[in-house]
Design a protein around this motif. Structure first.
Motif, PDB file in Angstrom:
ATOM      1  N   PRO A 127       0.806  -1.226   0.000  1.00 50.58           N
ATOM      2  CA  PRO A 127       0.000   0.000   0.000  1.00 50.58           C
ATOM      3  C   PRO A 127       0.839   1.275   0.000  1.00 50.58           C
ATOM      4  CG  PRO A 127      -0.819  -1.571   1.624  1.00 50.58           C
ATOM      5  CD  PRO A 127       0.511  -2.070   1.174  1.00 50.58           C
ATOM      6  N   VAL A 128       2.072   1.199   0.535  1.00 49.51           N
ATOM      7  CA  VAL A 128       2.933   2.386   0.615  1.00 49.51           C
ATOM      8  C   VAL A 128       3.742   2.568  -0.664  1.00 49.51           C
ATOM      9  CG1 VAL A 128       4.890   3.435   1.830  1.00 49.51           C
ATOM     10  CG2 VAL A 128       3.064   2.333   3.134  1.00 49.51           C
ATOM     11  N   PHE A 129       4.441   1.519  -1.103  1.00 49.78           N
ATOM     12  CA  PHE A 129       5.302   1.632  -2.282  1.00 49.78           C
ATOM     13  C   PHE A 129       4.500   1.560  -3.581  1.00 49.78           C
ATOM     14  CE2 PHE A 129       8.801  -0.682   0.325  1.00 49.78           C
ATOM     15  CZ  PHE A 129       8.989   0.462   1.091  1.00 49.78           C
ATOM     16  N   GLY A 130       3.520   0.679  -3.620  1.00 52.76           N
ATOM     17  CA  GLY A 130       2.772   0.435  -4.840  1.00 52.76           C
ATOM     18  C   GLY A 130       2.955  -0.999  -5.319  1.00 52.76           C
TER      19      GLY A 130
ATOM     20  N   MET B 199       2.744   6.820   7.780  1.00 49.35           N
ATOM     21  CA  MET B 199       1.768   6.269   8.713  1.00 49.35           C
ATOM     22  C   MET B 199       1.333   4.861   8.312  1.00 49.35           C
ATOM     23  SD  MET B 199       1.685   8.498  10.974  1.00 49.35           S
ATOM     24  CE  MET B 199       0.365   7.798  11.980  1.00 49.35           C
ATOM     25  N   GLY B 200       1.594   4.476   7.071  1.00 51.68           N
ATOM     26  CA  GLY B 200       1.279   3.126   6.641  1.00 51.68           C
ATOM     27  C   GLY B 200       2.213   2.080   7.215  1.00 51.68           C
ATOM     28  N   PHE B 201       3.328   2.519   7.816  1.00 46.05           N
ATOM     29  CA  PHE B 201       4.297   1.591   8.379  1.00 46.05           C
ATOM     30  C   PHE B 201       4.062   1.292   9.856  1.00 46.05           C
ATOM     31  CE2 PHE B 201       7.432   2.755   4.893  1.00 46.05           C
ATOM     32  CZ  PHE B 201       7.368   1.500   4.296  1.00 46.05           C
ATOM     33  N   THR B 202       2.972   1.767  10.435  1.00 43.44           N
ATOM     34  CA  THR B 202       2.704   1.479  11.834  1.00 43.44           C
ATOM     35  C   THR B 202       2.410  -0.014  12.001  1.00 43.44           C
ATOM     36  OG1 THR B 202       0.402   2.097  11.490  1.00 43.44           O
ATOM     37  CG2 THR B 202       1.847   3.791  12.396  1.00 43.44           C
ATOM     38  N   PRO B 203       2.902  -0.633  13.090  1.00 47.03           N
ATOM     39  CA  PRO B 203       2.755  -2.083  13.256  1.00 47.03           C
ATOM     40  C   PRO B 203       1.320  -2.592  13.190  1.00 47.03           C
ATOM     41  CG  PRO B 203       4.363  -1.220  14.816  1.00 47.03           C
ATOM     42  CD  PRO B 203       3.741  -0.029  14.147  1.00 47.03           C
TER      43      PRO B 203
ATOM     44  N   ASN C 278      -0.776  -2.061  11.133  1.00 44.65           N
ATOM     45  CA  ASN C 278      -1.143  -2.373   9.755  1.00 44.65           C
ATOM     46  C   ASN C 278      -0.722  -3.754   9.306  1.00 44.65           C
ATOM     47  OD1 ASN C 278      -2.571  -0.067   9.365  1.00 44.65           O
ATOM     48  ND2 ASN C 278      -1.324   0.736   7.717  1.00 44.65           N
ATOM     49  N   PHE C 279       0.027  -4.483  10.146  1.00 42.61           N
ATOM     50  CA  PHE C 279       0.228  -5.898   9.868  1.00 42.61           C
ATOM     51  C   PHE C 279      -1.127  -6.613   9.861  1.00 42.61           C
ATOM     52  CE2 PHE C 279       4.779  -5.600  11.224  1.00 42.61           C
ATOM     53  CZ  PHE C 279       5.317  -6.181  10.087  1.00 42.61           C
ATOM     54  N   MET C 280      -2.074  -6.079  10.666  1.00 37.84           N
ATOM     55  CA  MET C 280      -3.396  -6.687  10.762  1.00 37.84           C
ATOM     56  C   MET C 280      -4.465  -5.874  10.039  1.00 37.84           C
ATOM     57  SD  MET C 280      -3.380  -7.874  14.783  1.00 37.84           S
ATOM     58  CE  MET C 280      -4.958  -8.710  14.632  1.00 37.84           C
ATOM     59  N   LEU C 281      -4.332  -4.544  10.059  1.00 40.39           N
ATOM     60  CA  LEU C 281      -5.420  -3.681   9.580  1.00 40.39           C
ATOM     61  C   LEU C 281      -5.013  -2.833   8.374  1.00 40.39           C
ATOM     62  CD1 LEU C 281      -6.855  -2.470  13.015  1.00 40.39           C
ATOM     63  CD2 LEU C 281      -7.707  -4.311  11.562  1.00 40.39           C
ATOM     64  N   HIS C 282      -4.124  -3.358   7.534  1.00 41.93           N
ATOM     65  CA  HIS C 282      -3.692  -2.607   6.358  1.00 41.93           C
ATOM     66  C   HIS C 282      -4.852  -2.327   5.401  1.00 41.93           C
ATOM     67  CE1 HIS C 282      -3.524  -6.891   5.424  1.00 41.93           C
ATOM     68  NE2 HIS C 282      -3.751  -6.570   4.158  1.00 41.93           N
ATOM     69  N   TRP C 283      -5.877  -3.167   5.460  1.00 39.64           N
ATOM     70  CA  TRP C 283      -7.023  -3.073   4.561  1.00 39.64           C
ATOM     71  C   TRP C 283      -8.121  -2.167   5.100  1.00 39.64           C
ATOM     72  CZ3 TRP C 283     -11.158  -4.313   7.472  1.00 39.64           C
ATOM     73  CH2 TRP C 283     -10.904  -5.090   8.618  1.00 39.64           C
ATOM     74  N   ALA C 284      -8.095  -1.845   6.381  1.00 35.94           N
ATOM     75  CA  ALA C 284      -9.221  -1.166   7.041  1.00 35.94           C
ATOM     76  C   ALA C 284      -9.361   0.286   6.555  1.00 35.94           C
ATOM     77  CB  ALA C 284      -9.026  -1.194   8.553  1.00 35.94           C
ATOM     78  N   PRO C 285     -10.596   0.777   6.450  1.00 36.46           N
ATOM     79  CA  PRO C 285     -10.815   2.157   5.990  1.00 36.46           C
ATOM     80  C   PRO C 285     -10.575   3.183   7.100  1.00 36.46           C
ATOM     81  CG  PRO C 285     -12.919   1.095   6.437  1.00 36.46           C
ATOM     82  CD  PRO C 285     -11.863   0.039   6.660  1.00 36.46           C
ATOM     83  N   LEU C 286      -9.414   3.079   7.751  1.00 35.65           N
ATOM     84  CA  LEU C 286      -9.062   4.024   8.805  1.00 35.65           C
ATOM     85  C   LEU C 286      -8.613   5.351   8.185  1.00 35.65           C
ATOM     86  CD1 LEU C 286      -6.911   1.592  11.010  1.00 35.65           C
ATOM     87  CD2 LEU C 286      -9.322   2.218  11.342  1.00 35.65           C
ATOM     88  N   PRO C 287      -8.762   6.459   8.901  1.00 35.40           N
ATOM     89  CA  PRO C 287      -8.337   7.757   8.341  1.00 35.40           C
ATOM     90  C   PRO C 287      -6.873   7.750   7.885  1.00 35.40           C
ATOM     91  CG  PRO C 287      -9.644   8.087  10.327  1.00 35.40           C
ATOM     92  CD  PRO C 287      -9.420   6.609  10.210  1.00 35.40           C
TER      93      PRO C 287
ATOM     94  N   ALA D 164      -5.488   8.381   4.059  1.00 40.01           N
ATOM     95  CA  ALA D 164      -4.457   9.380   3.759  1.00 40.01           C
ATOM     96  C   ALA D 164      -3.251   8.728   3.092  1.00 40.01           C
ATOM     97  CB  ALA D 164      -4.038  10.092   5.048  1.00 40.01           C
ATOM     98  N   ARG D 165      -2.887   7.540   3.542  1.00 37.84           N
ATOM     99  CA  ARG D 165      -1.789   6.781   2.928  1.00 37.84           C
ATOM    100  C   ARG D 165      -2.058   6.508   1.455  1.00 37.84           C
ATOM    101  NH1 ARG D 165      -2.310   0.773   4.460  1.00 37.84           N
ATOM    102  NH2 ARG D 165      -4.050   1.157   3.052  1.00 37.84           N
ATOM    103  N   ASP D 166      -3.269   6.016   1.162  1.00 38.35           N
ATOM    104  CA  ASP D 166      -3.621   5.654  -0.208  1.00 38.35           C
ATOM    105  C   ASP D 166      -3.656   6.889  -1.116  1.00 38.35           C
ATOM    106  OD1 ASP D 166      -3.819   3.079   0.709  1.00 38.35           O
ATOM    107  OD2 ASP D 166      -6.012   3.099   0.873  1.00 38.35           O
ATOM    108  N   ARG D 167      -4.154   7.988  -0.583  1.00 39.84           N
ATOM    109  CA  ARG D 167      -4.183   9.237  -1.369  1.00 39.84           C
ATOM    110  C   ARG D 167      -2.761   9.703  -1.662  1.00 39.84           C
ATOM    111  NH1 ARG D 167      -3.610  14.500   0.175  1.00 39.84           N
ATOM    112  NH2 ARG D 167      -4.497  16.083  -1.244  1.00 39.84           N
ATOM    113  N   ALA D 168      -1.896   9.664  -0.653  1.00 39.44           N
ATOM    114  CA  ALA D 168      -0.512  10.107  -0.843  1.00 39.44           C
ATOM    115  C   ALA D 168       0.206   9.220  -1.857  1.00 39.44           C
ATOM    116  CB  ALA D 168       0.221  10.090   0.500  1.00 39.44           C
ATOM    117  N   GLN D 169      -0.025   7.912  -1.782  1.00 40.53           N
ATOM    118  CA  GLN D 169       0.640   7.000  -2.704  1.00 40.53           C
ATOM    119  C   GLN D 169       0.196   7.296  -4.144  1.00 40.53           C
ATOM    120  OE1 GLN D 169       0.106   4.332  -4.905  1.00 40.53           O
ATOM    121  NE2 GLN D 169       2.299   3.889  -4.945  1.00 40.53           N
TER     122      GLN D 169
END
Length: 529
Positions: A132-135, A231-235, A237-246, A250-255
């Protein structure tokens, strides 16, 4: 009587309803507490029963799923050393519900970091964070063979000629930042160091690795986008990388924005709208590169590789440069030693730093080495177990339900290799000094697909990892960080603020260890002749 009864019912019905609701809430709370208590009791009892002798000992924990996550996450190194004292070098703890087997020491580093592809896998662990961060299509979002090709593209571009051209560019970026940044306005002042070093490292990396037009876009908006990616590198996200969290939105928009920006630059270059200034940047190199099957690297993958290069390097370089400056702030005498080294080795007129004369600054290099030893950027390296792995010299077999964890930072803090290991002392690296007991290390080399490299896992000093996933930016990072610190020494004297006697603690909330903020220094610009 009819009116009285009606009034009584009108009052009692709501009261009874409230009592009923409260009763249900109490019952629910008691039920939940009972469930938790039962889970804890069953979890403890399961640990008291005889364990599988073919699996490493399990670290005691009260709560299922949560396990040892909090004690590990707050400060991994005391957790590791405490477990090592009780269980030995090999033990298993519960990390977010996952059995995670730690193997400490040089043998553990060798076992995990140089594990065969059929036995260990990094992609399945890290893709949840990195993709999600790199692409897509790069790093851990592609087969290992393709990743090795991508690493080779980068490595072959980082030549001596390239590094020679980078040194003046890094010096220029650092000196320009000092002249223009509010952080260093005036002849003296006080600055939150990590924030300043974060800017310096991203400016120097973007200017050298990615070219003038990328660097020209690094303003406050770009910086905020990279913060959102971070913020996509927070631990969690090992579990909730898919969740629609704010933070994930923001991570997806920045990427998306950064990827489109790099794509625009690549397309403008291909169209000839950007003049070829014969610079040694990676974008230019990758635009001409071809995979083994004859396929050119798609522009989208080049853009994603650019994000990956800048993000992965930025974390480690930013934190390491901050740690160097902070530890030197606690030792102003070594800052003066560094300055005198430049006068002695390079000449009293302090000629411009070059690739050749930079390499002569041995104490400058030792400051970097010692900082990387004590503040290893990544404290835990994880691998998924793909097939049962017998541990040589033991009865243990690591099952496929476990994750493996290696910590090179633990080995770098072992007394047997580094006397007084928690003391920051660059002079331990002096020739003939007794501060490093590396022993006889057998240097083995292997080509994983991107050139011969030292496997190096038998060394107690592995700040850049080992094996097929060893950091390919090792030489660039050393050049970048060494040049930054040498330039800062020319420009400043600095120290910790009055009343502060030791360097700040470490923030382990991300995958990358970094100083707790704010971390202030007091600085004074040197007088120019």
């Amino acid at each position: 009587m009819g009116i009285t009864e009606s009034l009584t019912q009108a009052v009692l019905i709501p009261i009874n309803a409230q009592i009923s609701e409260r009763g249900l809430a109490v019952v629910a709370a008691v039920g939940f507490a009972s469930f938790i208590a039962l889970a804890v009791v069953l979890n403890v009892l399961s640990q008291l029963l005889p364990q599988n002798p073919n699996e490493p000992p399990l670290v005691f924990h009260w709560f299922p799923i949560l396990g040892n996550t909090i004690s590990y996450g707050m400060d991994p190194y005391p957790f590791f050393f405490k477990c090592r004292e009780k269980y030995g070098d090999i033990f298993t703890f519960i990390l977010l519900g996952k059995k995670t087997t730690v193997y400490l020491g040089t043998a553990g580093n060798e076992f995990i970091l140089n594990g065969k592809l059929k036995d260990v896998n990094a992609e399945e662990i890290y893709t949840k964070l990195t993709t999600p961060v790199f692409g897509t299509g790069v790093v851990y979002d592609c087969p290992n063979a393709k990743l090795m090709e991508q690493k080779k593209f980068v490595k072959v571009s980082l030549t001596t000629e390239t590094f020679r051209s980078y040194v003046p560019l890094i010096v220029q970026e650092v000196t320009n930042f000092i002249k223009t940044s509010p952080a260093f306005k005036g002849p003296s002042g006080k600055t939150d160091l990590p924030a300043a070093m974060s800017e310096i490292t991203i400016y120097t990396a973007s200017r050298t690795l990615q070219g003038k037009e990328v660097r020209s876009r690094f303003n406050a908006v770009f910086a905020n986008l990279f913060h959102d990616l971070d913020m996509g590198f927070t631990p969690i996200n090992f579990m909730l990388h898919w969740a629609p969290l704010p933070q994930n939105r923001a991570r997806d928009r920045a990427q998306r924005i950064l990827s489109e920006t790099y794509m625009e630059i690549i397309q403008e270059r291909r169209a000839g709208n950007i003049p070829d200034e014969n610079e040694h940047d990676l974008i230019r190199h990758l635009m001409a590169a071809v995979y083994k099957d004859g396929t050119p690297i798609p522009d989208k993958e080049i853009s994603h590789m650019m994000i990956a290069m800048l993000m992965a390097g930025q974390h480690s370089s930013s934190s390491t440069s901050s740690w160097m400056m902070l530890n030197l702030a606690a030792r102003p005498d070594i800052i003066e030693e560094l300055y005198q080294e430049q006068l002695r080795v390079l000449g009293p007129d302090l000629p411009p730093l070059t690739y050749e004369n930079f390499n002569k600054l041995t104490l400058n290099n030792a400051v970097l080495k010692e900082t990387l030893r004590l503040h290893t950027p990544i404290h835990s390296i994880l691998r998924k177990v793909k097939s049962p792995m017998p541990v040589p010299g033991t009865n243990f077999v690591i099952p496929t339900t476990h994750t493996l964890l290696s910590s090179a930072g633990v080995t770098a803090r072992m007394e047997e290799y580094f006397p007084e290991p928690l003391k920051w002392d660059p002079h331990r690296w002096d020739a003939g000094a007794a501060g490093v007991q590396m022993g006889d290390i057998k240097e083995e080399h292997e080509d994983y697909g991107y050139g011969m490299i030292s496997k190096g896992a038998t060394s107690p000093y592995l700040p850049f990892g080992a094996g097929r996933h060893r950091c390919i930016g090792e030489q660039f990072a050393s050049l970048q960080l060494g040049t930054i610190i040498a330039t800062m020494v020319r420009e400043f004297k600095w120290r910790l603020p009055d009343g502060v006697n030791e360097v700040v603690g470490t923030d382990y909330s991300s995958l990358f260890s970094r100083p707790l903020t704010p971390a202030m220094i007091v600085w004074e610009k040197r007088e120019k002749n």
